[in-house]
Structure formats: structure tokens, C-alpha cells
Design a protein around this motif. Structure first.
Motif, PDB file in Angstrom:
ATOM      1  N   GLN A 323       0.804  -1.237   0.000  1.00  0.00           N
ATOM      2  CA  GLN A 323       0.000   0.000   0.000  1.00  0.00           C
ATOM      3  C   GLN A 323       0.835   1.285   0.000  1.00  0.00           C
ATOM      4  N   VAL A 324       1.744   1.372  -0.962  1.00  0.00           N
ATOM      5  CA  VAL A 324       2.554   2.573  -1.135  1.00  0.00           C
ATOM      6  C   VAL A 324       3.362   2.895   0.130  1.00  0.00           C
ATOM      7  N   THR A 325       4.082   1.902   0.569  1.00  0.00           N
ATOM      8  CA  THR A 325       5.080   2.138   1.605  1.00  0.00           C
ATOM      9  C   THR A 325       6.323   2.697   0.900  1.00  0.00           C
ATOM     10  N   VAL A 326       6.931   3.716   1.493  1.00  0.00           N
ATOM     11  CA  VAL A 326       8.163   4.265   0.915  1.00  0.00           C
ATOM     12  C   VAL A 326       9.237   4.281   1.991  1.00  0.00           C
ATOM     13  N   LEU A 327      10.311   3.552   1.776  1.00  0.00           N
ATOM     14  CA  LEU A 327      11.425   3.548   2.718  1.00  0.00           C
ATOM     15  C   LEU A 327      12.466   4.547   2.214  1.00  0.00           C
ATOM     16  N   GLY A 328      12.866   5.475   3.071  1.00  0.00           N
ATOM     17  CA  GLY A 328      13.923   6.411   2.691  1.00  0.00           C
ATOM     18  C   GLY A 328      15.282   5.716   2.685  1.00  0.00           C
ATOM     19  N   LEU A 329      16.327   6.518   2.683  1.00  0.00           N
ATOM     20  CA  LEU A 329      17.693   5.986   2.668  1.00  0.00           C
ATOM     21  C   LEU A 329      17.970   5.158   3.930  1.00  0.00           C
ATOM     22  N   ASP A 330      18.576   3.995   3.762  1.00  0.00           N
ATOM     23  CA  ASP A 330      19.113   3.205   4.881  1.00  0.00           C
ATOM     24  C   ASP A 330      18.081   2.910   5.973  1.00  0.00           C
ATOM     25  N   VAL A 331      16.936   2.392   5.572  1.00  0.00           N
ATOM     26  CA  VAL A 331      15.918   1.971   6.547  1.00  0.00           C
ATOM     27  C   VAL A 331      16.029   0.452   6.716  1.00  0.00           C
ATOM     28  N   GLN A 332      15.850  -0.025   7.933  1.00  0.00           N
ATOM     29  CA  GLN A 332      15.893  -1.469   8.184  1.00  0.00           C
ATOM     30  C   GLN A 332      14.501  -1.917   8.607  1.00  0.00           C
ATOM     31  N   VAL A 333      13.928  -2.876   7.890  1.00  0.00           N
ATOM     32  CA  VAL A 333      12.651  -3.454   8.298  1.00  0.00           C
ATOM     33  C   VAL A 333      12.975  -4.840   8.850  1.00  0.00           C
ATOM     34  N   SER A 334      12.649  -5.044  10.117  1.00  0.00           N
ATOM     35  CA  SER A 334      13.040  -6.297  10.768  1.00  0.00           C
ATOM     36  C   SER A 334      12.262  -7.496  10.224  1.00  0.00           C
ATOM     37  N   GLU A 335      12.751  -8.671  10.526  1.00  0.00           N
ATOM     38  CA  GLU A 335      12.141  -9.929  10.075  1.00  0.00           C
ATOM     39  C   GLU A 335      10.672 -10.013  10.468  1.00  0.00           C
ATOM     40  N   GLU A 336       9.860 -10.499   9.554  1.00  0.00           N
ATOM     41  CA  GLU A 336       8.436 -10.797   9.797  1.00  0.00           C
ATOM     42  C   GLU A 336       7.552  -9.571  10.010  1.00  0.00           C
ATOM     43  N   VAL A 337       8.099  -8.376   9.932  1.00  0.00           N
ATOM     44  CA  VAL A 337       7.294  -7.173  10.195  1.00  0.00           C
ATOM     45  C   VAL A 337       6.433  -6.832   8.974  1.00  0.00           C
ATOM     46  N   PHE A 338       5.210  -6.358   9.218  1.00  0.00           N
ATOM     47  CA  PHE A 338       4.291  -5.936   8.161  1.00  0.00           C
ATOM     48  C   PHE A 338       4.218  -4.407   8.164  1.00  0.00           C
ATOM     49  N   VAL A 339       4.481  -3.791   7.022  1.00  0.00           N
ATOM     50  CA  VAL A 339       4.423  -2.329   6.938  1.00  0.00           C
ATOM     51  C   VAL A 339       3.413  -1.960   5.855  1.00  0.00           C
ATOM     52  N   ASN A 340       2.349  -1.271   6.261  1.00  0.00           N
ATOM     53  CA  ASN A 340       1.233  -0.985   5.369  1.00  0.00           C
ATOM     54  C   ASN A 340       1.109   0.520   5.150  1.00  0.00           C
ATOM     55  N   GLY A 341       1.571   1.003   4.019  1.00  0.00           N
ATOM     56  CA  GLY A 341       1.362   2.408   3.668  1.00  0.00           C
ATOM     57  C   GLY A 341       2.162   3.400   4.491  1.00  0.00           C
ATOM     58  N   ALA A 342       3.335   3.024   4.979  1.00  0.00           N
ATOM     59  CA  ALA A 342       4.113   3.979   5.786  1.00  0.00           C
ATOM     60  C   ALA A 342       5.147   4.706   4.933  1.00  0.00           C
ATOM     61  N   ARG A 343       5.432   5.944   5.318  1.00  0.00           N
ATOM     62  CA  ARG A 343       6.573   6.686   4.763  1.00  0.00           C
ATOM     63  C   ARG A 343       7.620   6.677   5.857  1.00  0.00           C
ATOM     64  N   VAL A 344       8.762   6.086   5.594  1.00  0.00           N
ATOM     65  CA  VAL A 344       9.744   5.900   6.657  1.00  0.00           C
ATOM     66  C   VAL A 344      10.971   6.769   6.387  1.00  0.00           C
ATOM     67  N   LEU A 345      11.276   7.646   7.311  1.00  0.00           N
ATOM     68  CA  LEU A 345      12.384   8.574   7.120  1.00  0.00           C
ATOM     69  C   LEU A 345      13.739   7.862   7.184  1.00  0.00           C
ATOM     70  N   PRO A 346      14.766   8.476   6.593  1.00  0.00           N
ATOM     71  CA  PRO A 346      16.068   7.813   6.516  1.00  0.00           C
ATOM     72  C   PRO A 346      16.578   7.302   7.866  1.00  0.00           C
ATOM     73  N   HIS A 347      17.329   6.202   7.813  1.00  0.00           N
ATOM     74  CA  HIS A 347      18.080   5.624   8.950  1.00  0.00           C
ATOM     75  C   HIS A 347      17.203   5.071  10.071  1.00  0.00           C
ATOM     76  N   LYS A 348      15.938   4.799   9.813  1.00  0.00           N
ATOM     77  CA  LYS A 348      15.068   4.240  10.863  1.00  0.00           C
ATOM     78  C   LYS A 348      15.114   2.720  10.828  1.00  0.00           C
ATOM     79  N   THR A 349      14.808   2.112  11.977  1.00  0.00           N
ATOM     80  CA  THR A 349      14.612   0.658  12.028  1.00  0.00           C
ATOM     81  C   THR A 349      13.164   0.424  12.424  1.00  0.00           C
ATOM     82  N   ILE A 350      12.484  -0.457  11.696  1.00  0.00           N
ATOM     83  CA  ILE A 350      11.092  -0.746  12.044  1.00  0.00           C
ATOM     84  C   ILE A 350      11.036  -2.170  12.586  1.00  0.00           C
ATOM     85  N   SER A 351      10.702  -2.296  13.858  1.00  0.00           N
ATOM     86  CA  SER A 351      10.674  -3.616  14.482  1.00  0.00           C
ATOM     87  C   SER A 351       9.256  -4.067  14.812  1.00  0.00           C
TER      88      SER A 351
END
Ligand code: GDD
Ligand code: MG
Length: 361
Positions: A323-351
Motif C-alpha cells: 500500500q505505497v510504503t516508501v522507505l527512505g535511505l538506509d531503513v531497516q525493516v526487521s524480520e516478519e514485520v508488516f508495513v502498510n502504507g508507511a513513509r519511513v524517514l532515513p536511517h530508521k529501524t522498524i521492528s
């Protein structure tokens, strides 16, 4: 011939990508957006390209010098001290545009289409009025400039309305113009909108014509439109240069893979996917309707749909983007995580899972 490309503005709607690079340098089908335009201008015989810049000109200059050689053109930078809108930059570049008496092209920097520029120049020469704008049809014209044609002369613009709140027509300004140098006399050196001030007055003087574009067109300055634009652009490549597209049992529909990318043979890609330089896609991954930028990494069994994976970002094993998720520069999405329509700013980790569209800062 000469051309001016409007490359100002902050590209807010394409954040978080534009936090890292100015919008014209954001890759689209593995090339900076603006390179697609410069390529088309050079093919139409343009020798001098003026870049009207007001934001981070240093990065733009370094990157664009390369194109002078590659496309055998001269690039001039016209740098604004304050944003001059979409017409003011023409007044600022007046001397460059008056270098010879021939008409000049003006392009918005965030639009893609097959750029029928020579055809447009010929049409402009034949009708003899001061300006020509390319128009296209869209379902929802409210976020564009809208053109109402003269009832007896369908190529003459009777009225130009920028972002109308009420429906006037579905023929919209495609952001490609060819203008006589006389139009410069209508523009003062101050922040001015070509759409709100100059085009309406040219239309009321019967000096603005329009040419319908054939084929695809998209303003790719927002993530959802960027992704639709990828689909249209790849479909066009299928017709014009099919050998550039990927083939094989792991490919569905139109997919563009940079030669330096590494793709495991047992993943499934497509339709409408671009894979950038040095990207890595591991075993069992599923990617569709998405763009992976330079050095993006999709780990085993992750699923990426309708999303943009930014530079150096990593999507962990079994993770899901949609759903139009956009990861900026150097974002880490952890194992098994579901990301629905997020805009993620650079250098973030999503756990943790992100279920609803949101901005992760
Ligand atoms: N140099 C400079 N200075 N460029 C600017 C400035 C400025 O102050 N402000 C905007 N620009 C550039 C943008 O970079 C873009 O290339 C172009 O002008 C248009 O600005 P957008 O912000 O993308 O406008 P829009 O998408 O809302 O609307 C425009 O494009 C539509 C087509 O995509 C209008 O031209 C509409 O009429 C048109 O339909
Ligand atoms: Mg735009």
C-alpha cells in the motif's frame, strides 16, 4: 534549440526520497528523472538546457555535469535566491533564452511521457501563436491545470484554470510547453505562477494553443503516481525496446533489472518492477508493482508490493511491505514485520508492525 527545465520546489510530496536527493535526481526506471527529459530534449535537437534551480543547486550541478558529455549538450544553471514559482525563472534566465530568436521548450521536471518534442515544435511553427502547451486527459483533473478549448477551434485554448475546485474539463496541462521569446515580455522578475498568471492572460489574448499527447503521461512527483508511472513507462519500453526488459521463469510482466543487481533465481518479480544498481533480492522473495533503488536489499521470502525501497534499505526475511510504503535511505525493516502504507524517514529501524498509513520519523 533551447530548453528550460523547472527543477525548483522542495519535492515535499515525494518525501522521504527527497530528503536525500532533490526530486529531479530521484531515480525513475533506474535513471535520474531529469535524465529521461534531457535525453528526449537532446534527441529533439536541443543544444542548450537551462536548469532553473532554487534548492540544493550544488548536488544538482555535480550530477548534471556528467550529462553534458553524455548527451552532447550545454547545461546552464540559473539559480534563484528565493523560489520564483513556475514563471519567474523564465525572467531570471531571460538573457540565456534570448541568445537566439527561436522558440524554447519549458518542462516541469517531474513528468514522464514519450516526449513528442519535435512534433510539438512543428505544430507550434505551423499555428503561429505565441505558445503551445501539451495536454493529456486524466480521470481526476482537480490536481492539475485544466484547459478549455475554443468551441470552434479545438487547438486554441480559450481558458486555463489551475487546480479548479469545480469540474471544467478533463484535458489537463501536461507540463511541457514551447514558447516564443515574445512571451518573456509578459513575465516580470518576481515569484510568478505561469499557470495562474501567464497562461490565463495568453489564453484571453488568443495566444495559447494546445496539442494532445498520445500515449502515456504521468506526473511522478507523488509516490502512488510514481508507481503507476513505472507501470506505464515499462509498458512503453515493452513496445519500443523490449530487449532492455528482464526475461526468465522468475519474471512476470514488465520488469527492469539493472545489470549490477543480484537476483536469486527462485524469487518471483513483476509485473511493473524496477530493480536498481547493486540491489540484492534473495531466495523466495516476491516483488510486484514496486521500485528498488540503489543497494536496496530484499531478504529471503519477503514480499514487497506497491512500494518503494530506498537506497541501502533492507527488508528483512518474511517481512511484508504494501500500500505505497516508501522507505527512505538506509531503513531497516526487521524480520516478519508488516508495513502498510508507511513513509519511513532515513536511517530508521522498524521492528513492530505498522498497520495504518503513517509517517515514521
Ligand atoms: N525553479 C523553480 N522555482 N521551479 C519550481 C518552483 C520554483 O519556485 N516551484 C515549482 N517548480 C517546479 C517543480 O520542480 C516542477 O518541476 C514544476 O515547477 C511544477 O511544480 P509542481 O509542484 O510539480 O506542480 P504541480 O505538479 O502541482 O502542477 C504543475 O504540473 C501539472 C502537471 O504535472 C502545473 O504545471 C499544472 O498545471 C500541471 O497540470
Ligand atoms: Mg508536479
Amino acid at each position: 534549440m533551447k530548453a528550460l527545465i523547472l527543477v525548483g520546489g522542495f519535492g515535499t510530496r515525494l518525501r522521504p526520497l527527497t530528503l536525500t536527493l532533490p526530486k529531479p535526481l530521484v531515480p525513475f526506471s533506474n535513471r535520474p528523472m531529469i535524465e529521461i527529459q534531457i535525453d528526449a530534449l537532446a534527441k529533439a535537437g536541443v543544444t542548450d538546457v537551462i536548469l532553473a534551480v532554487n534548492y540544493r543547486p550544488d548536488i544538482m550541478m555535480a550530477e548534471l555535469e556528467k550529462f553534458e558529455k553524455k548527451y552532447n549538450i550545454k547545461i546552464h544553471f540559473s539559480v534563484e535566491q528565493e523560489p520564483l514559482g513556475t514563471a519567474g525563472p523564465l525572467a531570471l534566465a531571460r538573457d540565456l533564452l534570448l541568445k537566439d530568436p527561436s522558440p524554447f521548450f519549458v518542462l516541469n521536471s517531474d513528468i514522464i511521457c514519450p516526449f513528442p518534442l519535435s512534433q510539438m515544435a512543428e505544430f507550434h511553427r505551423q499555428h503561429g501563436r505565441a505558445g503551445t502547451i501539451a495536454v493529456t486527459r486524466v480521470e481526476d483533473p482537480s490536481k492539475y491545470g485544466v484547459v478549455v478549448a475554443h468551441p470552434h477551434e479545438p487547438t486554441l485554448v480559450e481558458r486555463f484554470v489551475e487546480k479548479p475546485s469545480d469540474f471544467v474539463s478533463n484535458r489537463i496541462n501536461a507540463g511541457i510547453y514551447i514558447l516564443d521569446i515574445s512571451v518573456l515580455d509578459r513575465i516580470e522578475l518576481r515569484p510568478t505562477s505561469i499557470e495562474k498568471e501567464i497562461f490565463p492572460s495568453m489564453a484571453s489574448d488568443n495566444q495559447l494553443c494546445c496539442m494532445d499527447l498520445e500515449g502515456y503521461w504521468m506526473d511522478v512527483g507523488q509516490p502512488a503516481d510514481y508507481l503507476s508511472g513505472i507501470g506505464l513507462h515499462l509498458a512503453h519500453m515493452r513496445d519500443t525496446e523490449p530487449a532492455s526488459l528482464a526475461t526468465g521463469p522468475h519474471i512476470v510482466g514488465n520488469v527492469l533489472i539493472h545489470p549490477t543487481a543480484t537476483v536469486a533465481p527462485d524469487c518471483l518479480l513483476g509485473p511493473n518492477v524496477t530493480v536498481g544498481p547493486n540491489a540484492r533480492i534473495e531466495s523466495g522473495a516476491r516483488i510486484r508493482d514496486s521500485a528498488l533503488l540503489d543497494h536496496a536489499h530484499v531478504q529471503a521470502h519477503a514480499r514487497v508490493a506497491k512500494s518503494i525501497v530506498g537506497w541501502q534499505s533492507r527488508v528483512g526475511r518474511w517481512a511484508r511491505l504494501d500500500q505505497v510504503t516508501v522507505l527512505g535511505l538506509d531503513v531497516q525493516v526487521s524480520e516478519e514485520v508488516f508495513v502498510n502504507g508507511a513513509r519511513v524517514l532515513p536511517h530508521k529501524t522498524i521492528s513492530d508492525n505498522v498497520y495504518e498509513p503513517s509517517i515514521i520519523m
